[in-house]
Scaffold this active site. Structure first.
Site, PDB file in Angstrom:
ATOM      1  N   PRO A   9       0.785  -1.222   0.000  1.00  0.00           N
ATOM      2  CA  PRO A   9       0.000   0.000   0.000  1.00  0.00           C
ATOM      3  C   PRO A   9       0.829   1.289   0.000  1.00  0.00           C
ATOM      4  O   PRO A   9       1.829   1.387   0.708  1.00  0.00           O
ATOM      5  CB  PRO A   9      -0.823  -0.091   1.301  1.00  0.00           C
ATOM      6  CG  PRO A   9      -0.129  -1.111   2.131  1.00  0.00           C
ATOM      7  CD  PRO A   9       0.504  -2.068   1.173  1.00  0.00           C
ATOM      8  N   ASN A  10       0.390   2.191  -0.830  1.00  0.00           N
ATOM      9  CA  ASN A  10       0.962   3.549  -0.931  1.00  0.00           C
ATOM     10  C   ASN A  10       2.316   3.609  -1.632  1.00  0.00           C
ATOM     11  O   ASN A  10       2.863   4.705  -1.818  1.00  0.00           O
ATOM     12  CB  ASN A  10       1.060   4.222   0.456  1.00  0.00           C
ATOM     13  CG  ASN A  10      -0.290   4.298   1.137  1.00  0.00           C
ATOM     14  OD1 ASN A  10      -1.232   4.842   0.567  1.00  0.00           O
ATOM     15  ND2 ASN A  10      -0.410   3.741   2.329  1.00  0.00           N
ATOM     16  N   ARG A  17       4.212  11.032  -2.091  1.00  0.00           N
ATOM     17  CA  ARG A  17       4.128  10.889  -0.634  1.00  0.00           C
ATOM     18  C   ARG A  17       5.480  11.194   0.023  1.00  0.00           C
ATOM     19  O   ARG A  17       6.525  10.699  -0.444  1.00  0.00           O
ATOM     20  CB  ARG A  17       3.653   9.479  -0.246  1.00  0.00           C
ATOM     21  CG  ARG A  17       4.684   8.392  -0.493  1.00  0.00           C
ATOM     22  CD  ARG A  17       4.187   7.000  -0.144  1.00  0.00           C
ATOM     23  NE  ARG A  17       4.040   6.762   1.266  1.00  0.00           N
ATOM     24  CZ  ARG A  17       4.234   5.567   1.839  1.00  0.00           C
ATOM     25  NH1 ARG A  17       4.604   4.522   1.122  1.00  0.00           N
ATOM     26  NH2 ARG A  17       4.071   5.424   3.123  1.00  0.00           N
ATOM     27  N   TYR A  22      10.819   9.149   1.062  1.00  0.00           N
ATOM     28  CA  TYR A  22      10.763   8.122   0.012  1.00  0.00           C
ATOM     29  C   TYR A  22      11.344   8.566  -1.334  1.00  0.00           C
ATOM     30  O   TYR A  22      11.381   7.773  -2.272  1.00  0.00           O
ATOM     31  CB  TYR A  22       9.306   7.655  -0.168  1.00  0.00           C
ATOM     32  CG  TYR A  22       8.740   7.046   1.094  1.00  0.00           C
ATOM     33  CD1 TYR A  22       9.260   5.866   1.620  1.00  0.00           C
ATOM     34  CD2 TYR A  22       7.692   7.659   1.784  1.00  0.00           C
ATOM     35  CE1 TYR A  22       8.764   5.317   2.791  1.00  0.00           C
ATOM     36  CE2 TYR A  22       7.178   7.108   2.950  1.00  0.00           C
ATOM     37  CZ  TYR A  22       7.722   5.938   3.447  1.00  0.00           C
ATOM     38  OH  TYR A  22       7.226   5.392   4.601  1.00  0.00           O
ATOM     39  N   ASN A  74       8.047  -5.416  -0.969  1.00  0.00           N
ATOM     40  CA  ASN A  74       7.958  -4.293  -0.037  1.00  0.00           C
ATOM     41  C   ASN A  74       6.499  -4.251   0.419  1.00  0.00           C
ATOM     42  O   ASN A  74       5.653  -3.692  -0.265  1.00  0.00           O
ATOM     43  CB  ASN A  74       8.356  -2.978  -0.721  1.00  0.00           C
ATOM     44  CG  ASN A  74       8.314  -1.817   0.259  1.00  0.00           C
ATOM     45  OD1 ASN A  74       7.802  -1.952   1.377  1.00  0.00           O
ATOM     46  ND2 ASN A  74       8.855  -0.675  -0.149  1.00  0.00           N
ATOM     47  N   ALA A  77       3.184  -0.687   4.803  1.00  0.00           N
ATOM     48  CA  ALA A  77       2.676  -0.661   6.181  1.00  0.00           C
ATOM     49  C   ALA A  77       2.312  -2.055   6.694  1.00  0.00           C
ATOM     50  O   ALA A  77       2.390  -2.319   7.904  1.00  0.00           O
ATOM     51  CB  ALA A  77       1.468   0.258   6.268  1.00  0.00           C
ATOM     52  N   GLU A  98      12.945  -9.048   1.483  1.00  0.00           N
ATOM     53  CA  GLU A  98      12.091  -7.922   1.865  1.00  0.00           C
ATOM     54  C   GLU A  98      12.861  -6.619   1.629  1.00  0.00           C
ATOM     55  O   GLU A  98      14.046  -6.545   1.959  1.00  0.00           O
ATOM     56  CB  GLU A  98      11.759  -8.081   3.353  1.00  0.00           C
ATOM     57  CG  GLU A  98      10.974  -6.947   3.960  1.00  0.00           C
ATOM     58  CD  GLU A  98      10.879  -7.094   5.489  1.00  0.00           C
ATOM     59  OE1 GLU A  98      11.673  -7.841   6.093  1.00  0.00           O
ATOM     60  OE2 GLU A  98      10.009  -6.444   6.059  1.00  0.00           O
ATOM     61  N   HIS A 100      12.721  -2.243   1.841  1.00  0.00           N
ATOM     62  CA  HIS A 100      12.083  -0.993   2.255  1.00  0.00           C
ATOM     63  C   HIS A 100      12.899   0.163   1.701  1.00  0.00           C
ATOM     64  O   HIS A 100      14.135   0.149   1.800  1.00  0.00           O
ATOM     65  CB  HIS A 100      12.010  -0.882   3.776  1.00  0.00           C
ATOM     66  CG  HIS A 100      11.192  -1.986   4.361  1.00  0.00           C
ATOM     67  ND1 HIS A 100       9.823  -1.992   4.296  1.00  0.00           N
ATOM     68  CD2 HIS A 100      11.560  -3.142   4.953  1.00  0.00           C
ATOM     69  CE1 HIS A 100       9.375  -3.110   4.839  1.00  0.00           C
ATOM     70  NE2 HIS A 100      10.405  -3.821   5.240  1.00  0.00           N
ATOM     71  N   ARG A 107      13.461   4.622  12.218  1.00  0.00           N
ATOM     72  CA  ARG A 107      12.245   5.443  12.223  1.00  0.00           C
ATOM     73  C   ARG A 107      11.406   5.135  13.476  1.00  0.00           C
ATOM     74  O   ARG A 107      11.942   4.676  14.471  1.00  0.00           O
ATOM     75  CB  ARG A 107      11.484   5.217  10.923  1.00  0.00           C
ATOM     76  CG  ARG A 107      12.288   5.660   9.681  1.00  0.00           C
ATOM     77  CD  ARG A 107      11.484   5.486   8.409  1.00  0.00           C
ATOM     78  NE  ARG A 107      10.262   6.290   8.439  1.00  0.00           N
ATOM     79  CZ  ARG A 107       9.252   6.120   7.582  1.00  0.00           C
ATOM     80  NH1 ARG A 107       9.339   5.185   6.643  1.00  0.00           N
ATOM     81  NH2 ARG A 107       8.164   6.868   7.664  1.00  0.00           N
TER      82      ARG A 107
HETATM   83  C1  DQA Z   1       8.142   1.297   3.718  1.00  0.00           C
HETATM   84  C2  DQA Z   1       8.280   1.526   5.230  1.00  0.00           C
HETATM   85  C3  DQA Z   1       6.954   1.287   5.938  1.00  0.00           C
HETATM   86  O1  DQA Z   1       7.106   1.512   7.335  1.00  0.00           O
HETATM   87  C4  DQA Z   1       5.890   2.229   5.412  1.00  0.00           C
HETATM   88  O2  DQA Z   1       4.656   1.935   6.009  1.00  0.00           O
HETATM   89  C5  DQA Z   1       5.799   2.230   3.933  1.00  0.00           C
HETATM   90  C6  DQA Z   1       7.022   2.122   3.126  1.00  0.00           C
HETATM   91  C7  DQA Z   1       9.432   1.668   2.966  1.00  0.00           C
HETATM   92  O3  DQA Z   1       9.534   1.285   1.798  1.00  0.00           O
HETATM   93  O4  DQA Z   1      10.307   2.351   3.498  1.00  0.00           O
HETATM   94  O5  DQA Z   1       4.727   2.412   3.364  1.00  0.00           O
HETATM   95  O6  DQA Z   1       7.896  -0.081   3.495  1.00  0.00           O
END
Ligand code: DQA
Length: 146
Positions: A9-10, A17, A22, A74, A77, A98, A100, A107
């Site tokens: 998501p996102n 964002r 990011y 990835n 959240a 995985e 990020h 963080r």
């Molecule tokens: C994320 C880190 C997560 O904590 C966050 O909720 C994201 C992006 C990252 O790519 O840094 O949406 O996965």
């Protein structure tokens, strides 16, 4: 070798964002980069993004039936909340890295724990887009390029 890259998501909102966290490059640029790296590395790549937990579970299960050799994920959240995604990864037993974009370990406290990492061979965090390339390289190194 066939690698599935899954974004949660996102991640489709990168570039828009929180650019300080990011980056300023958008999701299309991320997808273009992943496709280009796959070509350079000589692997097939499939890209999937969803904002919905169940859809991500479905994509992981489908990877098993599609004989995917490696997953780069990835979960965004859902990393920090989803036992369902953890169980899906455990169900298919496909080598998983995985990724990020940000360094989740430096963080908020709630971002420092990852359910997904319990099923991943490796977690790459804080390398921005390059993390996806390093994840693909790792899978190729470990599982060959057949
Ligand atoms: C994320 C880190 C997560 O904590 C966050 O909720 C994201 C992006 C990252 O790519 O840094 O949406 O996965």
């Amino acid at each position: 070798m066939k690698i599935l890259v899954i974004n949660g998501p996102n991640i489709n909102m990168v570039g828009i964002r929180e650019p300080d966290i990011y980056g300023k490059q958008d999701f299309q640029a991320l997808q273009d980069s992943i496709r280009q790296w796959a070509e350079e590395l000589g692997v097939e790549v499939e890209l999937y993004q969803s904002n919905h937990e169940g859809d991500l579970v479905d994509a992981i299960q489908k990877a098993y039936f599609d004989q995917i050799d490696g997953i780069v994920i990835n979960p965004a959240a859902y990393t920090h909340t989803s036992v369902a995604i953890l169980d899906a990864l455990k169900s298919v037993s496909i080598p998983t890295v995985e990724v990020h974009l940000s360094d989740i370990y430096s963080r908020d406290k709630f971002r420092q724990f990852s359910y997904t990492s319990l099923a991943a061979e490796k977690t790459i965090a804080g390398e921005g887009f390059d993390g996806y390339r390093h994840a693909m390289e790792y899978l190729i190194e470990q599982y060959g390029n057949a």
